[in-house]
Enzyme design. Structure first.
Site, PDB file in Angstrom:
ATOM      1  N   ASP A 534      49.330 -25.945 -34.352  1.00  0.00           N
ATOM      2  CA  ASP A 534      49.564 -24.868 -35.306  1.00  0.00           C
ATOM      3  C   ASP A 534      50.288 -25.414 -36.530  1.00  0.00           C
ATOM      4  O   ASP A 534      50.826 -26.518 -36.512  1.00  0.00           O
ATOM      5  CB  ASP A 534      50.366 -23.742 -34.640  1.00  0.00           C
ATOM      6  CG  ASP A 534      51.679 -24.242 -34.063  1.00  0.00           C
ATOM      7  OD1 ASP A 534      52.562 -24.623 -34.847  1.00  0.00           O
ATOM      8  OD2 ASP A 534      51.831 -24.269 -32.821  1.00  0.00           O
ATOM      9  N   GLU A 614      30.455 -55.178 -27.136  1.00  0.00           N
ATOM     10  CA  GLU A 614      31.209 -53.955 -27.456  1.00  0.00           C
ATOM     11  C   GLU A 614      32.487 -54.288 -28.234  1.00  0.00           C
ATOM     12  O   GLU A 614      32.894 -53.538 -29.120  1.00  0.00           O
ATOM     13  CB  GLU A 614      31.558 -53.202 -26.162  1.00  0.00           C
ATOM     14  CG  GLU A 614      30.348 -52.515 -25.541  1.00  0.00           C
ATOM     15  CD  GLU A 614      30.638 -51.924 -24.165  1.00  0.00           C
ATOM     16  OE1 GLU A 614      30.110 -50.839 -23.874  1.00  0.00           O
ATOM     17  OE2 GLU A 614      31.394 -52.549 -23.387  1.00  0.00           O
TER      18      GLU A 614
END
Ligand code: GLA
Length: 730
Positions: A534, A614
């Site tokens: 928030d 990777e």
């Protein structure tokens, strides 16, 4: 001038670049709301209508005038007890136990700059462009004065609101409800967009018609919560991403909140947002005052896209603070999904070593480094280093990590206590437990009473010591259960209703102390992922771990919903292992990186365990992030398609301020044989400019990319990503 007062007619107008807000004092002194929307001038009192309405009472001083009723008139701060039966913004309980406040306009004051609120987060404005209007309303019966604060930020098209209730009467009163904002609309048909969810699936967008009845959105969990978010959009029924008018309201608060919409008997709409009135009451002795949290409002007549842009700019530059607001955040590796509780100092350094080789800049040691903590049954509250587990001092581990050229970050969960901890043995009354009752447990833990200063003092001292000693430059602050059994041994019986709010104030106090003591500390908020995402938290923590669900495909929806209010710079997002630990889904590494890059970027898997190929990919991803971070963190973000629609492709875009550069990213969420071609339509480019796609000789005009679109190359496998950088050719 952003604030214009017509003294003679008692009309107050607030102007931002594109919006106008107006209110006026009514015939009998009540403050009436007249207009909020597109910028325009004039005296909007002509909009008010007066009719004799059955069963809608009239103020005593209206005498024989039956056409003036608070039950029908649009009010600026509706109060309980003045004849308005709609949901009130303000409920006052008087010394005699009655519920009534009749608020009448008394005075106004205009102040240069944006007001601040003691102990609570608030929007700030450094350029001194902002102005504040304070309107004082008084309730003659109790002597209470209610001061309405309006902060006007013209360039941002934002108006903030907060309310200060001052007991200037002779007897104690109690505030039972005090919303931060109320908006009364005299006409119009609206939808309400809200952001609901659950642990691991936060901020799903839902759009409903505002109906004849009260729709309530909120939290009674002690945190703003995964389940609802304190951000709402009231939109014209025809509003879309790019068209139509909509009002956004964000509450800068991390505790219980309530948002309400209702269409009344005369087809008028009321929209409220503020702290929740449930489980709340706040006693005010004579001379005392109470501040509500702040609400920030914005209006857009260009749909949700512009509304989001307004909130992004507001939060990015006028809510987030400190050094980290404007600079690149370190690319980190977090130990949680990497090792969970199973580590020692050596293992952590091993994880860091490989990560450092690939370009990662910080290691964050998550849960498990303190007290007796090898699982989630014990240890919370004991914020001293478990040297036995680590195999040495934390400062030693941190030193070894720094020797690799990385910074060191640490996880904490200061508000919590395990029953199996030293702290609980010593101070059982510091946890929320109601005497004579067994408490509800959540993740086996109890919540500490942060409404008590001595509790915050103690936890702060312990944690600050660790930060200092280990040279911690980043803190991930977590909260892994909601409140129950709220009882404060430190408060009198009649003040127990204030504890949940005081608890939130205690958290803010804790965070403020951390930032005062360690001004360069980067704090990442977290509450089981995005359970306290928030605008209040973002005042202290410029980023928040967006969700405990790190699956790239699930994140498309979570990050999509989050983006309606919150800027990308605030979204904590990491590349994690496959199959994903939460959903079991396998996605390509590239896709995981593309999704994580739409946030403050990091890794949460053991990079020792991936293949050489990777590793090379990870190296390039990190280079890419370093190359594009400014565009991502500061650029305008556009949602191009919705992951909630069955279109099998989610696309978004970042554009820099002058429209010369864009990053377009897309992920397929379905795989098909012989599929149709997806076209995406870019936004925010310059019509006439020529853009080159990086790594190719392809050039396109901005107009073509925006109006004709661009075909997304066919992606053979499931969940593949496409990311292209476009730059204007000069
Ligand atoms: C919460 C957080 C996770 C992790 C764990 C540790 O669930 O959201 O990221 O920190 O706690 O216990």
């Amino acid at each position: 001038m952003a604030i214009i007062i017509d003294k003679e007619n008692q009309i107050f107008s607030l102007h931002t670049t594109h919006t106008t807000y107006q209110m006026a004092v009514g015939k009998y002194g009540q403050l009436l709301h007249l207009y909020y929307g597109n910028r325009c001038e004039g005296d909007f009192r002509y909009l008010l209508t007066y009719y004799d309405r059955g069963f809608s009472g009239n103020p005593y001083d209206a005498g024989e005038d039956r056409t003036y009723s608070m039950d029908a008139l649009p009010q600026e701060y509706p109060s309980c007890g003045n004849g308005d039966y709609r949901s009130p913004a303000f409920v006052l309980q008087n010394a005699d136990g009655t519920f009534s406040a009749d608020l009448r306009y008394e005075s106004n004051q205009v102040v240069k700059g944006k007001y601040a609120i003691p102990g609570l987060p608030a929007v700030y404005e450094e350029e001194e462009e902002a102005e504040t209007l304070i309107l004082t309303l008084a309730d003659a019966g109790s002597g209470v004065r209610v001061k309405l604060y309006y902060g006007v930020l013209p360039k941002l098209d934002v108006i903030t609101r907060a309310v200060r209730v001052c007991n200037e009467g002779a007897a104690a009163v109690s505030v039972q409800k005090a919303a931060s904002m109320a908006l009364d609309f005299m006409n119009g048909t609206y939808d309400i967009l809200h952001f609901h969810g659950r642990h691991g699936m936060e901020r799903n967008v839902e759009r409903n018609t505002v109906f004849h009845g009260e729709q309530v959105f909120g939290s009674r969990r002690g945190a703003s919560s995964h389940q609802q978010n304190p951000f709402l959009i009231l939109a014209d029924r025809s509003a879309t991403e790019e068209f139509g008018s909509c009002y956004g309201a964000a509450l800068l608060y991390s505790g219980n909140f309530k948002g309400e919409t209702a269409c009344d008997q005369y087809e008028q709409v009321r929209f409220l947002l503020g702290m929740s009135d449930e489980l709340f009451s706040w006693k005010l002795e004579p001379g005392q005052e109470f501040w509500t949290p702040e609400a920030a409002m914005s209006f857009s007549d260009n749909g949700f896209s512009k509304l989001s842009a307004n909130f992004h700019e507001l939060i990015r530059r006028h809510v987030c603070r400190g050094k980290w607001r404007d600079i690149r955040r370190p690319i980190l590796i977090n130990s949680w999904e990497t090792a969970y509780f199973d580590f020692n100092g050596e293992k952590i350094v091993d994880i860091a070593r490989e990560a450092a080789k690939l370009g990662v800049e910080m290691l964050v040691l998550d849960d498990g480094w303190f007290g007796k903590r090898d699982n989630d049954f014990s240890g919370l509250g004991d914020w001293f280093v478990n040297e036995e587990k680590l195999g040495g001092k934390l400062s030693q581990t941190a030193e070894e990590i720094r020797a690799l050229g990385m910074e060191f970050g640490l996880w904490i969960e200061p508000e919590m206590v395990s029953e199996d901890s030293r702290l609980y043995q010593e101070h059982p009354d510091w946890a929320f437990v109601i005497p004579g009752r067994e408490p509800v447990r959540g993740r086996y833990q109890l919540v500490l009473d942060f409404s008590r200063k001595e509790v915050v003092d103690y936890i702060f001292t312990q944690i600050a010591e660790v930060i200092e000693e280990a040279g911690v430059t980043y803190i991930k602050m977590d909260m892994n259960r909601h409140l129950t059994d709220v009882y404060s041994a430190g408060a009198a019986e009649q003040n127990q209703g204030a504890i949940i709010h005081k608890y939130v104030l205690g958290i803010y106090d804790f965070l403020e102390r951390l930032l005062t003591r360690f001004p360069d500390l980067l704090i990442e908020g977290c509450a089981g992922g995005g359970g306290r995402f928030d605008a209040g938290m973002l005042y202290y923590t410029p980023q928040i771990w967006c969700s405990d669900n790190s699956d790239a495909i699930a994140r498309l929806k979570i990050q999509y919903g989050t983006s309606f209010c919150y800027p990308i710079s605030t979204v904590g997002s990491h590349v994690s292992a496959v199959p994903n630990h939460q959903t079991g889904r396998t996605t390509p590494l590239e896709t995981r990186a593309v999704v994580a890059m739409a946030g403050s970027f990091g890794y949460e898997l053991d990079l020792n365990l991936i293949t050489e190929e990777e590793k090379q990919q990870v190296r390039l991803q990190i280079e890419d992030y370093k190359k594009y971070w400014k565009l991502i963190q500061d650029g305008r973000y556009f949602r191009l398609t919705s992951p909630w629609q069955q279109n099998a492709l989610t696309a978004w875009e970042f554009v820099n301020e002058d429209g010369t550069e864009a990053l377009l990213q897309a992920v397929t969420t379905d795989t098909m044989f012989n599929p149709p071609v997806h076209y995406v339509f870019l936004k925010g480019l310059k019509e006439q400019a020529l853009y080159r796609m990086e790594g190719t000789d392809q050039q396109y005009t901005g107009g073509a990319l925006m109006h004709a679109g661009i075909p997304v190359p066919q992606m053979k496998n499931e969940y593949m990503a496409w990311s292209v950088h476009l730059k204007e050719v000069r």
